[in-house]
Motif scaffolding. Structure first.
Motif, PDB file in Angstrom:
ATOM      1  N   LEU B  74    -114.715  37.149  -2.118  1.00  0.00           N
ATOM      2  CA  LEU B  74    -113.337  37.582  -2.357  1.00  0.00           C
ATOM      3  C   LEU B  74    -112.993  37.430  -3.842  1.00  0.00           C
ATOM      4  N   LEU B  75    -113.401  36.312  -4.427  1.00  0.00           N
ATOM      5  CA  LEU B  75    -113.144  36.084  -5.854  1.00  0.00           C
ATOM      6  C   LEU B  75    -113.859  37.116  -6.717  1.00  0.00           C
ATOM      7  N   ASP B  76    -115.016  37.535  -6.237  1.00  0.00           N
ATOM      8  CA  ASP B  76    -115.770  38.536  -6.984  1.00  0.00           C
ATOM      9  C   ASP B  76    -115.009  39.863  -7.040  1.00  0.00           C
ATOM     10  N   ARG B  77    -114.378  40.210  -5.916  1.00  0.00           N
ATOM     11  CA  ARG B  77    -113.553  41.430  -5.873  1.00  0.00           C
ATOM     12  C   ARG B  77    -112.377  41.319  -6.841  1.00  0.00           C
ATOM     13  N   LEU B  78    -111.801  40.132  -6.894  1.00  0.00           N
ATOM     14  CA  LEU B  78    -110.681  39.916  -7.810  1.00  0.00           C
ATOM     15  C   LEU B  78    -111.155  40.066  -9.245  1.00  0.00           C
ATOM     16  N   ARG B  79    -112.353  39.540  -9.479  1.00  0.00           N
ATOM     17  CA  ARG B  79    -112.934  39.569 -10.814  1.00  0.00           C
ATOM     18  C   ARG B  79    -113.225  41.006 -11.236  1.00  0.00           C
ATOM     19  N   ASP B  80    -113.686  41.819 -10.279  1.00  0.00           N
ATOM     20  CA  ASP B  80    -113.978  43.235 -10.540  1.00  0.00           C
ATOM     21  C   ASP B  80    -112.731  44.047 -10.831  1.00  0.00           C
ATOM     22  N   GLY B  81    -111.574  43.478 -10.490  1.00  0.00           N
ATOM     23  CA  GLY B  81    -110.339  44.242 -10.652  1.00  0.00           C
ATOM     24  C   GLY B  81    -110.077  45.174  -9.484  1.00  0.00           C
ATOM     25  N   LYS B  82    -110.882  45.040  -8.408  1.00  0.00           N
ATOM     26  CA  LYS B  82    -110.715  45.899  -7.238  1.00  0.00           C
ATOM     27  C   LYS B  82    -109.520  45.433  -6.416  1.00  0.00           C
ATOM     28  N   LEU B  83    -109.127  44.203  -6.667  1.00  0.00           N
ATOM     29  CA  LEU B  83    -108.098  43.581  -5.859  1.00  0.00           C
ATOM     30  C   LEU B  83    -107.313  42.668  -6.788  1.00  0.00           C
ATOM     31  N   MET B  84    -105.998  42.604  -6.562  1.00  0.00           N
ATOM     32  CA  MET B  84    -105.154  41.769  -7.425  1.00  0.00           C
ATOM     33  C   MET B  84    -104.706  40.544  -6.633  1.00  0.00           C
ATOM     34  N   ILE B  85    -104.781  39.393  -7.275  1.00  0.00           N
ATOM     35  CA  ILE B  85    -104.402  38.175  -6.562  1.00  0.00           C
ATOM     36  C   ILE B  85    -102.895  38.183  -6.308  1.00  0.00           C
ATOM     37  N   ASP B  86    -102.500  37.845  -5.078  1.00  0.00           N
ATOM     38  CA  ASP B  86    -101.081  37.721  -4.753  1.00  0.00           C
ATOM     39  C   ASP B  86    -100.901  36.444  -3.933  1.00  0.00           C
ATOM     40  N   THR B  87     -99.701  36.205  -3.476  1.00  0.00           N
ATOM     41  CA  THR B  87     -99.428  34.945  -2.774  1.00  0.00           C
ATOM     42  C   THR B  87    -100.316  34.785  -1.540  1.00  0.00           C
ATOM     43  N   ARG B  88    -100.523  35.901  -0.826  1.00  0.00           N
ATOM     44  CA  ARG B  88    -101.310  35.828   0.401  1.00  0.00           C
ATOM     45  C   ARG B  88    -102.757  35.423   0.086  1.00  0.00           C
ATOM     46  N   ILE B  89    -103.347  36.115  -0.876  1.00  0.00           N
ATOM     47  CA  ILE B  89    -104.726  35.813  -1.242  1.00  0.00           C
ATOM     48  C   ILE B  89    -104.818  34.393  -1.797  1.00  0.00           C
ATOM     49  N   GLY B  90    -103.834  34.041  -2.650  1.00  0.00           N
ATOM     50  CA  GLY B  90    -103.795  32.690  -3.215  1.00  0.00           C
ATOM     51  C   GLY B  90    -103.782  31.640  -2.118  1.00  0.00           C
ATOM     52  N   ASN B  91    -102.946  31.884  -1.087  1.00  0.00           N
ATOM     53  CA  ASN B  91    -102.842  30.931   0.022  1.00  0.00           C
ATOM     54  C   ASN B  91    -104.152  30.799   0.786  1.00  0.00           C
ATOM     55  N   GLU B  92    -104.790  31.947   1.032  1.00  0.00           N
ATOM     56  CA  GLU B  92    -106.073  31.917   1.749  1.00  0.00           C
ATOM     57  C   GLU B  92    -107.089  31.075   0.985  1.00  0.00           C
ATOM     58  N   LEU B  93    -107.159  31.308  -0.326  1.00  0.00           N
ATOM     59  CA  LEU B  93    -108.155  30.609  -1.136  1.00  0.00           C
ATOM     60  C   LEU B  93    -107.820  29.119  -1.255  1.00  0.00           C
ATOM     61  N   LEU B  94    -106.524  28.811  -1.373  1.00  0.00           N
ATOM     62  CA  LEU B  94    -106.127  27.401  -1.405  1.00  0.00           C
ATOM     63  C   LEU B  94    -106.467  26.729  -0.072  1.00  0.00           C
ATOM     64  N   GLY B  95    -106.332  27.518   1.004  1.00  0.00           N
ATOM     65  CA  GLY B  95    -106.708  27.016   2.324  1.00  0.00           C
ATOM     66  C   GLY B  95    -108.182  26.638   2.366  1.00  0.00           C
ATOM     67  N   VAL B  96    -109.017  27.435   1.705  1.00  0.00           N
ATOM     68  CA  VAL B  96    -110.445  27.141   1.641  1.00  0.00           C
ATOM     69  C   VAL B  96    -110.668  25.816   0.902  1.00  0.00           C
ATOM     70  N   VAL B  97    -109.953  25.652  -0.218  1.00  0.00           N
ATOM     71  CA  VAL B  97    -110.087  24.421  -1.010  1.00  0.00           C
ATOM     72  C   VAL B  97    -109.770  23.199  -0.142  1.00  0.00           C
ATOM     73  N   ASP B  98    -108.634  23.272   0.599  1.00  0.00           N
ATOM     74  CA  ASP B  98    -108.231  22.147   1.453  1.00  0.00           C
ATOM     75  C   ASP B  98    -109.271  21.867   2.526  1.00  0.00           C
ATOM     76  N   THR B  99    -109.756  22.937   3.157  1.00  0.00           N
ATOM     77  CA  THR B  99    -110.717  22.777   4.248  1.00  0.00           C
ATOM     78  C   THR B  99    -112.015  22.138   3.748  1.00  0.00           C
ATOM     79  N   VAL B 100    -112.494  22.627   2.577  1.00  0.00           N
ATOM     80  CA  VAL B 100    -113.738  22.068   2.038  1.00  0.00           C
ATOM     81  C   VAL B 100    -113.538  20.583   1.723  1.00  0.00           C
ATOM     82  N   ARG B 101    -112.374  20.268   1.139  1.00  0.00           N
ATOM     83  CA  ARG B 101    -112.082  18.851   0.822  1.00  0.00           C
ATOM     84  C   ARG B 101    -112.130  17.989   2.090  1.00  0.00           C
ATOM     85  N   ARG B 102    -111.464  18.469   3.144  1.00  0.00           N
ATOM     86  CA  ARG B 102    -111.422  17.703   4.397  1.00  0.00           C
ATOM     87  C   ARG B 102    -112.839  17.511   4.942  1.00  0.00           C
TER      88      ARG B 102
END
Lengths: 119, 568
Positions: B74-102
């Protein structure tokens, strides 16, 4: 036995540690140089260098860019990219430069395979 | 594999490096919500996620690996400019961070990931990514630039499982193009207007002859607009074919045991698709030639103080309706004296001529049929059939090639090819009763002198006639002399006295590359847009002619190859 030197370049400290431990356990006749990115690697690497194991995705220059500079600085070095997946285009680019590949995750048997060429 | 202490040390490093990376990812994501286009930040977040993934894989935590892999994509798509980060995407990715931490805490306590199930989270991440692939095709349709190349016979469907590299990995076919419905509609409406204008003309001819001229002009304009539109569809970025050469270079390097890097620039340069198809082989041949004959084996390069890795640069640029392609290598270069010897030996030139010939001309002989300087005939570049094929293909396209080389340091082949072969804007002129077409792109201005003006503005310089235009002096070449004695350089000008004594002089001031000169013609006719065809085989060794066109009265006129004129 002659002392041989291997350069390990990876921005992950765990990845470097893993390779360091593998060499320390199984291939003790090799001397290690470690670097976290291309700039550091070029500052540390000195000829003669027999082997370089490079990560592809690193801050600053990528593994292929580093390989090109390294081949000039340390002629005769055998370069391997340690990667899991890489775009076809990059794969072809590396192969055309005579670079080999070690598939991630790195493990003792994979390194042993590469080191066979040095005995 | 390791003893307990080593394993423990590795695990400690695993926890500490991952936690640091996760902290940076979290900070980065929060920052990205306010600065979504910060590429550098996106890159570093991507790299950190990549590190976490690699670490999980290294230590055998497969579920975490899969989760972080999906986040990385997903981050790669953002990096390519194919997709723009928004609150929804930000939340999903932050969710990943929390889950990995747990999960890291779980691993720390129990030594394993446990029976965790990340499938819901992974699905959500994939949905966000899929949203992007659904958007992409409609963006492509709205894009005013170019029709998309088809990737096969069947229309391509958005594929949510498409992985990184797919866009670049598949260069597409160049023997078919895809048009958006919008563009097809635009084309239809132009054809509709064409019909309307035709009806006006028909009416004028039958009922109101006074309006015929106006209707004819309208029809001409409409046809011209239609031509322009269709020509646009035919232009394709050259990158579509350049990408294939990575594979070619790789195969050749492996086969010849050489080390080579291929650098591409100007991939966005647009070329008519017919030209594209024709130059594909030509460029392949020149690359093959550069690696086979140019680039030295690594040992030899090092002995010469060069990098063991040879470099082949392929660049493309477009200037004034012409495409310039350059294939340069830093290999051994062309040994001009050996080319000279060989050409004499092969009977391509005689000894006297060989000694007179400038090096730049001698080098061109490597493109002559039956010429090869390679000591050993190699399987790759063939046995002297090849470079002449390149020359023939370039000629057929109405282009030209310039070779420069420094022995020991490398060679450079510079190709000039018209961007499109189909329709060319020209000026018609006459000489010796024949009509000739001169491409408008080469014309600077037109000047006619009458009576005494002729002598006032023509002068001799080292016995060559020169013409004065706006206080500048340019060489003057006679089209009449050119077409009657095309092979004799000495005859391309009339004598100064002869010109000065004429009643009127018509000069087309032409520019090719950096040089400007005057072409003296019998008469200047009207401008026209001509459909240009390759020169008939009978005339194919006359480099002065770039093509032929059928005129409205059924006669044939020749398109002059201006860059070749100046060489005389």
């Amino acid at each position: 036995m002659d002392n041989k030197t291997v350069l390990i370049v990876d921005d992950s400290s765990l990845a470097r540690m893993m390779v360091r431990k593998i060499f320390a356990t199984s291939f003790t006749d090799w001397q290690l140089i470690e670097a976290k990115d291309g700039t550091e690697a070029l500052a540390l690497a000195e000829s003669p260098l027999q082997l370089a194991l490079l990560d592809f995705n690193m801050p600053g220059m990528n593994g292929i860019e580093l390989a090109e500079k390294l081949m000039v600085k340390c002629p005769g070095v055998a370069v391997y990219l340690v990667t899991a997946n890489i775009q076809d285009r990059m794969h072809q680019r590396a192969e055309s430069m005579g670079i080999g590949f070690i598939k991630k995750p790195i493990a003792e048997n994979k390194i042993a395979e590469v080191l066979k060429k040095f005995t | 594999m390791f003893d307990e202490a080593t394993q423990l040390a590795l695990m400690q490093e695993f926890f500490s490096e991952n936690r640091e990376a996760l902290d940076r990812i979290e900070r980065g994501l929060l920052q990205l919500e306010s600065t979504p286009t910060n590429r550098e930040l996106l890159n570093s977040v991507f790299r950190d996620m990549h590190t976490v993934k690699g670490n999980c894989r290294m230590m055998g935590f497969e579920r975490l690996e899969e989760l972080t892999h999906t986040a990385e994509s997903l981050l790669d798509r953002l990096r390519d400019g194919k997709l723009m980060i928004d609150t929804r995407i930000g939340n999903e990715l932050l969710g990943v961070v929390d889950t990995v931490r747990r999960t890291l805490v779980t691993i720390e306590q129990s030594g394993s990931e446990g029976e965790v199930d990340f499938s819901t989270l992974i699905q959500q991440l994939e949905q966000v990514q899929a949203a992007e692939t659904r958007i992409a095709p409609s963006i492509a349709l709205e894009e005013p630039s170019l029709p998309e190349l088809s990737h096969g016979d069947s229309p391509t469907t958005p594929d949510s499982t498409a992985t990184r590299g797919d866009h670049e990995g598949n260069p597409g076919r160049i023997d078919s193009i895809r048009l958006s419905i919008e563009r097809l509609d635009a084309l239809m409406s132009q054809v509709g207007e064409l019909g309307a204008v035709f009806n006006q003309l028909k009416y004028a001819v039958q009922r109101n002859p006074a309006q015929t001229d106006q209707a004819l002009e309208g029809l001409g304009q409409q046809i011209h607009a239609l031509q322009e539109e269709v020509l646009q569809y035919r232009l394709q970025p050259i990158g579509r074919i350049l990408d294939n050469y990575h594979r070619l270079v790789r195969d050749l390097a492996v086969e010849t045991k050489k080390k080579v890097i291929l650098d591409l620039t100007g991939e966005e340069t647009e070329v008519d698709r017919n030209v594209l198809i024709a130059i594909k082989e030509v460029l392949g041949h020149l690359i093959r030639n550069a690696i086979d004959h140019g680039i030295e084996p690594p040992e030899e390069r090092m002995a010469r103080g060069k990098s063991p890795v040879g470099r082949v640069r392929l660049s493309a640029e477009q200037k004034q309706g012409q495409i310039y392609l350059e294939i340069a290598d830093d290999g051994r270069g062309i040994d001009v004296s050996r080319v000279r010897d060989k050409a004499i030996e092969r009977g391509l030139i005689n000894l006297d001529l060989a000694l007179e010939m400038p090096d730049s001309e001698v080098m061109k002989l490597i493109m002559a049929p039956g010429f090869s300087t390679a000591e050993q005939v190699s399987r790759i570049s063939g046995r002297g059939t090849g470079m002449d094929v390149v020359q023939a293909a370039i000629d057929k396209l109405g282009g030209s090639v310039t070779i420069t080389s420094q022995f020991g340091a490398g060679s450079r082949f510079r190709l000039r090819i018209p961007q499109t072969m189909a329709i060319v804007s020209v000026l018609l002129v006459t000489a010796c009763g024949e009509t000739y077409a001169i491409p408008q792109v080469n014309i600077v201005e037109l000047v006619s002198f009458h009576g005494a003006e002729v002598a006032d503005n023509v002068e001799g310089k080292l016995q060559s006639p020169m013409v004065r235009v706006r206080e500048r002096i340019f060489p003057l070449i006679s089209l009449r002399q050119l077409v009657t004695h095309p092979d004799h350089a000495a005859a391309v000008t009339r004598s100064v006295e002869e010109i000065r004594s004429t009643h009127s002089l018509h000069v087309v001031v032409l520019q090719s590359e950096e040089r400007i000169f005057g072409l003296d013609v019998d008469a200047i006719k009207e401008p026209a847009s001509l459909v240009i065809k390759p020169v008939n085989r009978i005339f194919s060794d006359i480099s002065l002619l770039a093509g032929t066109a059928v005129m409205p009265d059924g006669s044939v006129s020749f398109l002059l190859n201006v860059p070749e004129l100046i060489k005389l």
